[in-house]
Enzyme design. Structure first.
Site, mmCIF file in Angstrom:
data_model
loop_
_atom_site.group_PDB
_atom_site.id
_atom_site.type_symbol
_atom_site.label_atom_id
_atom_site.label_comp_id
_atom_site.label_asym_id
_atom_site.label_seq_id
_atom_site.Cartn_x
_atom_site.Cartn_y
_atom_site.Cartn_z
ATOM 1 N N LYS A 50 51.645 40.755 28.123
ATOM 2 C CA LYS A 50 51.809 41.365 28.842
ATOM 3 C C LYS A 50 51.043 40.651 30.763
ATOM 4 C CE LYS A 50 49.246 44.579 29.558
ATOM 5 N NZ LYS A 50 48.742 46.622 29.535
ATOM 6 N N ARG A 148 49.323 59.677 29.756
ATOM 7 C CA ARG A 148 50.114 58.211 30.465
ATOM 8 C C ARG A 148 51.287 58.361 29.776
ATOM 9 N NH1 ARG A 148 47.582 52.172 30.488
ATOM 10 N NH2 ARG A 148 48.342 52.272 28.924
ATOM 11 N N HIS A 177 47.140 55.561 22.098
ATOM 12 C CA HIS A 177 46.421 53.851 22.916
ATOM 13 C C HIS A 177 45.434 55.098 23.261
ATOM 14 C CE1 HIS A 177 47.095 50.627 26.077
ATOM 15 N NE2 HIS A 177 45.577 51.426 25.917
ATOM 16 N N ARG A 234 46.369 46.326 17.968
ATOM 17 C CA ARG A 234 46.924 45.857 18.994
ATOM 18 C C ARG A 234 45.953 45.049 20.039
ATOM 19 N NH1 ARG A 234 49.246 50.609 19.936
ATOM 20 N NH2 ARG A 234 48.329 50.740 21.847
ATOM 21 N N TYR A 276 36.552 35.987 60.464
ATOM 22 C CA TYR A 276 37.384 36.890 61.385
ATOM 23 C C TYR A 276 36.361 38.664 61.488
ATOM 24 C CZ TYR A 276 41.773 34.607 60.475
ATOM 25 O OH TYR A 276 42.067 33.682 60.298
ATOM 26 N N CYS A 324 39.337 35.470 54.042
ATOM 27 C CA CYS A 324 40.726 35.072 54.795
ATOM 28 C C CYS A 324 41.977 34.952 53.822
ATOM 29 C CB CYS A 324 40.559 33.788 55.497
ATOM 30 S SG CYS A 324 39.523 34.106 56.194
ATOM 31 N N MET A 325 43.235 35.035 54.149
ATOM 32 C CA MET A 325 43.641 34.402 53.218
ATOM 33 C C MET A 325 43.971 33.685 52.710
ATOM 34 S SD MET A 325 48.314 34.253 54.292
ATOM 35 C CE MET A 325 48.391 36.446 55.361
ATOM 36 N N ASP A 326 43.481 32.781 53.325
ATOM 37 C CA ASP A 326 44.187 31.139 52.701
ATOM 38 C C ASP A 326 42.522 30.529 52.011
ATOM 39 O OD1 ASP A 326 47.020 31.477 52.367
ATOM 40 O OD2 ASP A 326 46.370 30.831 54.831
#
Length: 383
Positions: A50, A148, A177, A234, A276, A324-326
């Site tokens: 998954k 759950r 589980h 599993r 920043y 930062c973002m990048d």
């Protein structure tokens, strides 16, 4: 548009982004064999793929696992199973968290749903009958303490009644589980789950008149509770190189290596700030390296301020200031490095578990959070 600019319909990000997630199929094969060595010969093996195979490449991982002889695959959602079927995977695929409006698609692609509530069971029977199915395989999930998803133990009679009134459906598997199989302090709780699951299984078999595949153990369960293998186990995170305990980690090989490069070096003086909001201020002369990855690539802001460290020149360098973002910046003072040098964020040299721990999280979150804009490079260290 300038005359000398040629449009590119489908740009190849692997030629543009200097950050790469390297995926070693050799490590995957090694980890599978380590886990299988702890199983009885008759125990079936279900591999969890998954979340893009824990942030790697679901189809390539599934193809390799199919070649290596696993018995089952599991995904979280129907769309993930459909993508594997479209990629040519023929193994049985369990859908762990199907939604009622996706049950028809499950049947169309021969996916086996985990049925976890009376509502979902009624919806599936109705869908299977409308599609004129006979003995379509499902797995019944019972809640034994994780709270759950799952039927309650006292739902066995109701489940059996619904199943006895239809020929469309047959129970292929029975699962639950474990909540804390990696925690030695919760051994008593885990053993209570094992006993409850075994009790539910006996009650259900008596009513059904046949034995479904029982599967309860997850990765940590395989390693810590081998006596409870039942018919199938599993495994998810251990296949990708993490055993949730140092003694097991030593036997496994991390599948992924996130690597990047130094884009630029800056020498800063005492009192100068970095990034920043001026979140980092130098107390002395320092050498700072800027790396081309950030929170848009999956390295979130929680790794800033020294909580995350990267590996270069055989040493760890802390992330400073705000991510930062990048981009992010690391302190490389005292290290012999230059622009363009390679940097390892996590991998065999510096585990994802160690990297994640610094920010108070776990390898699962880090691995599955690596952005799709980071190119995946498939290698096989066994070849």
């Amino acid at each position: 548009m300038p005359k000398n600019l040629t449009p590119i319909a489908n740009p190849d990000l692997s030629q543009e982004h200097p950050t790469v997630l390297e995926i070693d199929l050799g490590a995957l094969k090694h980890n599978l064999q380590v886990l299988k060595s702890r199983l009885q010969q008759k125990t079936k093996f279900l591999a969890v793929v998954k979340a893009f195979a824990y942030g790697s490449d679901a189809l390539k991982i599934a193809q390799t696992l199919e070649e290596e002889g696993v018995d089952y695959l599991a995904v979280a959602y129907t769309s993930e199973g459909i993508a594997l079927r479209d990629g040519g995977i023929r193994l049985p695929i369990l859908v762990l968290h199907p939604q009622p409006d996706q049950l028809s698609r499950c049947i169309d692609r021969c996916l086996e749903p985990s049925i976890y509530s009376p509502r979902l069971l009624r919806a599936f029977v109705k869908t299977a009958e409308e599609k004129q199915q006979t003995d379509y395989p499902i797995h019944l999930k019972f809640n034994t303490g994780l709270n759950r998803l799952g039927f309650w133990e006292n739902d066995v009679d109701r489940v059996n009644e619904l199943l006895q009134n239809t020929r469309s459906t047959k129970v292929k598997g029975l699962l639950s589980h474990l909540a804390a199989s990696d925690d030695p302090a919760e051994k008593e709780f885990t053993q209570a789950q094992l006993k409850q699951f075994e009790k539910i299984g006996k009650e259900l078999v008596e009513k059904l008149g046949y034995q479904p595949l029982r599967h309860l153990l997850n990765s940590s369960g395989i390693l810590n509770y081998p006596e409870a293998q039942f018919e199938m186990v599993r495994s998810g995170i251990a296949l990708y190189g993490y055993g949730n305990a140092p003694e097991f980690d030593a036997e496994l090989k991390p599948l992924g290596r996130l690597r990047t490069v130094i884009s630029q070096l800056h020498k800063i003086e005492p009192g100068e700030s970095v990034g920043y909001n001026r979140a980092y201020k130098a107390e002395a002369y320092q050498l700072i390296a800027t790396l081309p990855l950030g929170h848009a690539d999956g390295i979130g802001r929680q790794y800033g301020h020294g909580k995350g460290q990267v590996w270069l020149q055989g040493q760890l360098a802390p992330i400073i200031g705000n991510v930062c973002m990048d981009m992010l910046m690391v302190d490389v003072t005292g290290l012999d490095c230059k622009e363009g040098d390679p940097v390892i964020v996590f991998g065999p040299e510096h585990s994802a578990e160690d990297f994640a721990r610094g920010a108070g999280t776990i390898s699962y979150e880090l691995l599955t959070g690596i952005s799709s804009r980071v190119p995946r490079q498939i290698i096989d260290s066994t070849r």
